[in-house]
Design a protein around this motif. Structure first.
Motif, mmCIF file in Angstrom:
data_model
loop_
_atom_site.group_PDB
_atom_site.id
_atom_site.type_symbol
_atom_site.label_atom_id
_atom_site.label_comp_id
_atom_site.label_asym_id
_atom_site.label_seq_id
_atom_site.Cartn_x
_atom_site.Cartn_y
_atom_site.Cartn_z
ATOM 1 N N GLY A 181 -11.080 11.607 -25.299
ATOM 2 C CA GLY A 181 -12.026 10.628 -24.871
ATOM 3 C C GLY A 181 -13.567 11.087 -25.447
ATOM 4 N N PHE A 182 -13.706 12.486 -25.247
ATOM 5 C CA PHE A 182 -14.928 13.116 -25.600
ATOM 6 C C PHE A 182 -15.077 13.108 -27.256
ATOM 7 N N LEU A 183 -13.926 13.411 -27.771
ATOM 8 C CA LEU A 183 -13.904 13.235 -29.155
ATOM 9 C C LEU A 183 -14.454 11.983 -29.622
ATOM 10 N N LEU A 184 -13.971 10.728 -29.125
ATOM 11 C CA LEU A 184 -14.122 9.348 -29.280
ATOM 12 C C LEU A 184 -15.963 9.018 -29.124
ATOM 13 N N TYR A 185 -16.013 9.655 -27.754
ATOM 14 C CA TYR A 185 -17.507 9.253 -27.256
ATOM 15 C C TYR A 185 -18.455 9.966 -28.240
ATOM 16 N N SER A 186 -18.120 11.163 -28.788
ATOM 17 C CA SER A 186 -19.286 11.870 -29.600
ATOM 18 C C SER A 186 -19.048 11.576 -30.962
ATOM 19 N N HIS A 187 -18.250 10.841 -31.435
ATOM 20 C CA HIS A 187 -18.017 10.333 -32.754
ATOM 21 C C HIS A 187 -17.787 11.638 -33.762
ATOM 22 N N VAL A 188 -17.188 12.755 -33.217
ATOM 23 C CA VAL A 188 -16.872 13.918 -34.153
ATOM 24 C C VAL A 188 -15.805 13.376 -35.239
ATOM 25 N N GLY A 189 -16.695 13.766 -36.553
ATOM 26 C CA GLY A 189 -15.844 13.187 -37.732
ATOM 27 C C GLY A 189 -15.490 14.393 -38.661
ATOM 28 N N GLY A 190 -15.294 14.089 -39.846
ATOM 29 C CA GLY A 190 -14.641 15.077 -40.780
ATOM 30 C C GLY A 190 -13.551 15.545 -40.557
ATOM 31 N N THR A 191 -13.232 16.496 -41.527
ATOM 32 C CA THR A 191 -11.935 17.343 -41.404
ATOM 33 C C THR A 191 -11.857 17.717 -39.808
ATOM 34 N N PHE A 192 -12.562 18.519 -39.247
ATOM 35 C CA PHE A 192 -12.399 18.770 -37.994
ATOM 36 C C PHE A 192 -12.105 17.819 -36.962
ATOM 37 N N GLY A 193 -12.916 16.609 -37.150
ATOM 38 C CA GLY A 193 -12.587 15.614 -36.310
ATOM 39 C C GLY A 193 -11.231 15.304 -36.294
ATOM 40 N N SER A 194 -10.820 14.911 -37.596
ATOM 41 C CA SER A 194 -9.390 14.160 -37.967
ATOM 42 C C SER A 194 -8.414 15.114 -37.273
ATOM 43 N N VAL A 195 -8.571 16.656 -37.548
ATOM 44 C CA VAL A 195 -7.387 17.666 -37.142
ATOM 45 C C VAL A 195 -7.550 17.534 -35.591
ATOM 46 N N ALA A 196 -8.607 17.578 -35.155
ATOM 47 C CA ALA A 196 -8.702 17.593 -33.631
ATOM 48 C C ALA A 196 -7.859 16.418 -33.053
ATOM 49 N N VAL A 197 -8.231 15.114 -33.727
ATOM 50 C CA VAL A 197 -7.798 13.703 -33.129
ATOM 51 C C VAL A 197 -6.107 13.853 -33.179
ATOM 52 N N VAL A 198 -5.635 14.398 -34.082
ATOM 53 C CA VAL A 198 -4.169 14.611 -34.342
ATOM 54 C C VAL A 198 -3.521 15.470 -33.455
ATOM 55 N N THR A 199 -4.171 16.654 -33.208
ATOM 56 C CA THR A 199 -4.025 17.789 -32.366
ATOM 57 C C THR A 199 -3.659 17.320 -30.868
ATOM 58 N N LEU A 200 -4.909 16.391 -30.511
ATOM 59 C CA LEU A 200 -4.934 16.104 -29.054
ATOM 60 C C LEU A 200 -3.714 15.290 -28.773
ATOM 61 N N LEU A 201 -3.643 14.092 -29.806
ATOM 62 C CA LEU A 201 -2.594 13.132 -29.634
ATOM 63 C C LEU A 201 -1.207 13.953 -29.518
ATOM 64 N N VAL A 202 -1.132 14.799 -30.300
ATOM 65 C CA VAL A 202 0.382 15.527 -30.435
ATOM 66 C C VAL A 202 0.493 16.343 -28.844
ATOM 67 N N ILE A 203 -0.561 17.150 -28.566
ATOM 68 C CA ILE A 203 -0.700 17.666 -27.355
ATOM 69 C C ILE A 203 -0.426 16.733 -26.327
ATOM 70 N N PHE A 204 -0.633 15.540 -26.180
ATOM 71 C CA PHE A 204 -0.610 14.609 -25.108
ATOM 72 C C PHE A 204 0.983 14.232 -25.295
ATOM 73 N N THR A 205 1.149 13.907 -26.446
ATOM 74 C CA THR A 205 2.717 13.212 -26.525
ATOM 75 C C THR A 205 3.581 14.651 -26.043
ATOM 76 N N LEU A 206 3.528 15.658 -26.321
ATOM 77 C CA LEU A 206 4.354 16.828 -26.004
ATOM 78 C C LEU A 206 4.238 16.897 -24.557
ATOM 79 N N GLY A 207 2.964 16.641 -23.910
ATOM 80 C CA GLY A 207 3.060 16.768 -22.465
ATOM 81 C C GLY A 207 3.654 15.906 -21.736
ATOM 82 N N PHE A 208 3.446 14.570 -22.331
ATOM 83 C CA PHE A 208 4.340 13.453 -21.576
ATOM 84 C C PHE A 208 5.804 13.790 -21.543
ATOM 85 N N ALA A 209 6.047 14.067 -22.776
ATOM 86 C CA ALA A 209 7.609 13.967 -22.882
ATOM 87 C C ALA A 209 8.289 15.406 -22.339
#
Ligand code: BGC
Length: 491
Positions: free
Chosen positions: A344-372
């Motif tokens: 949510g913070f990432l989306l709120y602060s519009h972090v972009g670029g390569t760092f933003g993309s890597v962070a987006v995917v990493t956090l979604l993967v971590i969430f999925t790992l956590g859920f599962a």
């Protein structure tokens, strides 16, 4: 039932025990195929929707109906599954689920119009409802207590495997836009599933409920590998049945302990959906494209989430009967809460670029790992374990219904809510749901590891606090003022 005198423990052949365990594992695996159908049928639509929408000229609203009709069918199917699995057995309900899958698959793959497509998805949904009610119940009823958590989780693993397969097959068939093949190919696993349901025996508990004691004993002997164990277990089941003749509704009225486990089952399944996994699995491509990922990158990232989901579920299976349900669930809710908050913070602060993309995917993967590792498998496992036999059918059907209705609701409002409170607002809300899930886990969820269904049942009926219903009866920390006489525990 009086069967042959039990053989002394020393005469129990280790080879027969091994064979028995292998049989139980095979039967549970066959029932677990129901999960494959669940995963394939719910996962496949994401990739097919765009192409079928174009060919059938479906508006956005019609597409929403195409997607969500399966969930509504599943909600209805999970309730219809009660009488079916009571009169035709858990095995019978799985067989009918297979037939429904076949009809639904045919209608969807050949659909000349939107109403036929929706009708096909409703058939698939009812099948998913039947399967998601009867398969975990069947698995719980044929499995030894020490392996029960693991075996029920196989069901969850196969769901995630089905989703991953659907995502991969969608990605490959998408090159030619072959949406009818994406849907039609599901006929192959469906036929396998139908064949598998004809090969497994009826659940011994259901046979005992029908008064078919000899068959119940012979199934037990097949899956335990020992006449003595089969006799002992059948005696326990019968004692239990004597005390539980009557309807689930009657038990709901008379037993405060059952009212608590009934409510807990519903809460667990609702919060599993409110955790947000299906928003991710159904809408990840949409979210990622919204964050400026290319369409192709979005599809592959979604497949990565499918992979993470499956791998982490496998990890949970290894740990569920060792660590227990509570540590897995609590760890999982903490990981999910933190990862979604940061997302949510990432989306709120519009972090972009390569760092933003890597962070987006990493956090979604971590969430999925956590859920599962917990939020995914634990509600299904626990819902089959904590309900007393007399009310088990009713309670599982209602909690499964709650799961599907919440799934339907949350997936249907996601886009509109996002347009009102913003993408970050949605993910913070989901993080909030995960935090509440942690509290539910912490204050209400019992540890059922290593406890037989009968032991749990006696404690539920004695109305011990929810947290204590799974404590092994030998446990010194049991709250004695609530417990039922220990001498009654072992049949
Ligand atoms: C949930 C499904 C979800 C799946 C993801 C299951 O436990 O019930 O709604 O799609 O997990 O793996």
């Amino acid at each position: 039932m009086k069967t042959a005198a039990p053989e002394p423990a020393s005469q129990v052949d280790p080879e027969s025990l091994r064979q028995g365990r292998q049989n139980a594992f095979l039967f549970a695996g066959a029932a677990g195929l129901a999960g494959l159908m669940f995963g394939l049928d719910t996962g496949v639509i994401a990739g097919a929707l765009k192409f079928m929408g174009a060919e059938l000229q479906a508006s956005d609203r019609a597409q929403e109906w195409i997607v969500s009709s399966l969930m509504l069918g599943a909600a209805a199917g999970s309730l219809l599954a009660i009488p079916v699995s009571k009169h035709r057995g858990r095995r019978g309900a799985m067989f009918y689920a297979g037939l429904l899958f076949l009809i639904g698959t045919g209608l969807c793959a050949l659909a000349p119009s939107i109403p036929v497509m929706i009708a096909g998805r409703i058939f698939l949904g009812i099948g998913v409802g039947f399967a998601s009610f009867s398969a975990p119940l069947y698995i719980a009823e044929i499995t030894e207590k020490s392996r029960r958590g693991k075996m029920i989780s196989i069901y969850q693993l196969v769901i995630t495997g089905g989703m991953l397969l659907a995502l991969l097959s969608d990605s490959l068939l998408a090159y030619g836009g072959h949406w009818r093949w994406m849907l039609g190919i599901l006929a192959v696993p469906t036929v396998l599933f139908i064949l598998a349901t004809t090969q497994v025996p009826y659940s011994p508990r259901w046979l005992a409920m029908q008064g078919r004691k000899h068959e119940a004993h012979s199934v037990l002997q097949k899956i335990r590998g020992s006449k003595q164990q089969a006799t002992e277990e059948l005696n326990r089941i019968e004692q239990n049945l004597k005390k539980t003749s009557g309807s689930g509704l009657a038990l709901l009225k008379s037993s405060p302990g059952f009212r608590k486990t009934f409510t807990l089952g519903i809460l667990l399944q609702m919060f599993q959906q409110l955790a947000g996994i299906n928003i991710l699995l159904y809408y990840a491509p949409h979210i990622l494209e919204h964050l400026h990922f290319s369409a192709q990158a979005a599809v592959w990232c979604t497949t990565l989430l499918g992979l993470a989901n499956m791998v982490a579920t496998g990890f949970a299976i290894l740990l569920i009967d060792r660590w227990g349900r509570r540590p897995l669930l609590l760890t999982s809710t903490i990981i999910a809460t933190i990862s979604l908050t940061l997302f949510g913070f990432l989306l709120y602060s519009h972090v972009g670029g390569t760092f933003g993309s890597v962070a987006v995917v990493t956090l979604l993967v971590i969430f999925t790992l956590g859920f599962a590792t917990g939020e995914g498998p634990i509600p299904w496992t626990m819902c089959t374990e904590i309900q007393p036999l007399q009310g088990r059918g009713l309670a599982i059907a209602c909690s499964t219904f709650a799961n599907w209705i919440t799934n339907w609701l949350i997936s249907n409002v996601f886009l509109s809510v996002m347009s009102v409170i913003g993408d970050f607002g949605v993910f913070w809300t989901l993080a909030g749901f995960n935090a509440v899930f942690f509290l539910i886990g912490y204050f209400l969820v019992p540890e059922t590891k290593g406890c037989s269904l009968e032991e749990i049942e006696q404690r539920v009926k004695a109305n011990v606090p929810l947290r204590e219903i799974g404590q092994p009866l030998s446990s010194a920390s049991s709250s004695t003022q609530h417990t039922v006489p220990l001498g009654m525990q072992k049949g």
